[in-house]
Write a protein that holds these residues in place. Sequence first.
Motif: not given
Length: 239
Positions: A1-16, A35-37, A160-165, A215-217
């Motif tokens: 855990m210590s090498d993670y900068k963020y402890k609580r995040v919200l991930l937005k995925l598009s329906g598409e 799930a794997g990511y 925010k996960a998008t198609k582009v990076d 970013f691109n997930l």
Amino acid sequence: MSDYKYKRVLLKLSGEALMGSNDFGIDPTVPEKIAGYIEPAYKANVQIAIVVGGGNIFRGLSGAAAGMDRAQGDNMGMLATVINSLALQDTFERNGMQSRVMSAIEMHQVSETYIRRRAIRHLEKKRITIFAAGTGNPYFTTDTAAALRACEIGAEVLMKATKVDGIYDADPVTHPDAKKYDTITYTDVLMRGLQVMDGTATALCQDNHMPIMVFNLNGRDSFERALRGESVGTTVVDE
Ligand code: UDP
């Protein structure tokens, strides 16, 4: 855990994103990949909240364009996000990750109702908490729901996960020499009409100093690298 900068995040995925190579609905291999990511960060106790869109099933604006009452169409769109949320929860739990769905529209036979303090409790208990049914109001988007929930739960970043990076100064598909920004301000995004999130969502993040990371997930470790604070994608920040 210590090498993670963020402890609580919200991930937005598009329906598409859930459609995969299909034209509609859910390609079951996509939630599996997601799930794997997420799994390494989950196992490292990063608190993960998710908002998923509904565009793979229904969008109120498309309904309105075809003559439907806009609010009625939006209600249908919000229900579409519940279907996607349940699909994600099912996949997470089959992969051994505890998850809860909290809906902005009451439907207690299939999900919990969204209660902010209870959502935070789920996150503290390391349950992947999926916020369904958008904001519960027509005329909004799930980007705005993501911005709202990120602020409410005290997320450190809205991812925010998008198609582009990331965010470019021109469309990288049609302009191969387009330049990617590492950071950009909310004001630039709004003034230049960059298609990061809709204006309501961006303004809400700006008012509440909520960084938006675009970013691109896809790619085995991009979520992890982003969580570690590596320069993945573009982050929208204050001046
Ligand atoms: N929606 C809504 N209120 C909200 C969130 C969503 O009315 O707070 C409706 C709206 O019709 C929208 C649809 O749900 O088009 C699906 O959400 P969105 O288009 O944001 O999904 P995405 O583009 O992320 O797949």
